[in-house]
Every structure is written in C-alpha cells, then in structure tokens.
Design a protein around this motif. Structure first.
Motif: not given
Length: 131
Positions: A52, A63, A72, A84, A86, A89
């Motif tokens: 990420a 992040i 996120l 995380i 996807a 993101l």
C-alpha cells in the motif's frame, strides 16, 4: 563380493532416477506457481502495508493514519502482518484521481533579520547589568 557391488550400483541408479523425477516435478510446480502468481495478485482481496505504501507513495505512518480516519479498511491479518482491504485502497486511489489538485500553500518567507535580534538582546542585557 561382486554381487554386492552390482546391487549397490542398482540401488544408487534407482535413487538417482527417483531424484531426477522429483526434480522435474518440483520444476513443473514452480513453473505453474510463477505463471499463476500475477493472476492471483490481481485477484487479491488484501495487500500488505508495504505494498500500500508503494501504491500510494506515502510512508507507513500515513497508511495507519488513513486506517484510523476510515479512508482505508483493514483486511484479514496474515500472521502478525497487518493487511489492507484492496477494494478500499482502489476506492481511495479513484477518489484521489477524481479530485482536483489542491492549491499549494505559500511558504512563509525566510526570516532575514536574524542578526538584529541578537543585538537587541545584548543591549537589554547591558541595560540590566548597569542598573
């Protein structure tokens, strides 16, 4: 004695043949895995924090700040590694791409009169000592 030597040679040949077959099998498995890896990565449901970071071009602390703010979402943990989601993101990347770029703030001009403050404080100290 010669019979034992031939038996050992036959056993060694059988072992080498089996070893050769195992190596070929392992190579086939490696080939299948390496060909399937990009497709699996594309279908990944979660990415690591490091991935990420590279996708967003920011640091680890940013992040986790985005995770705390809700921009996120956390994915399932893999061992001790934080993952995380996807989809979150991708949504963040799309949102950033759609938003117009924010205007840059003007930087405060550098202080040019650094020497003047020292002379003022020296004059004040001189007055205090005289009193």
């Amino acid at each position: 004695m010669k019979g034992q030597g031939n038996e050992q040679d036959d056993i060694l040949r059988a072992i080498y043949e089996e070893l050769r077959g195992l190596r070929e099998s392992v190579n086939e498995i490696h080939t299948k895995i390496s060909n399937a890896a990009p497709a699996q990565a594309a279908r990944a449901r979660a990415v690591s924090v490091e991935e990420a970071q590279t996708l967003l071009g920011c640091g680890r602390s940013r992040i986790f700040e985005l995770l705390r703010s809700g921009a996120l979402r956390r994915g399932p943990k893999v061992g001790r590694a934080a993952m995380i989601c996807a989809k979150s993101l991708e949504a963040l990347l799309e949102r950033v791409a759609r938003e117009p770029e924010a205007p840059r703030l003007k930087r405060r001009p550098a202080r040019r009169d650094i020497g003047r403050g020292k002379s003022e404080s020296a004059a004040i100290l001189k007055l205090i000592r005289q009193a």
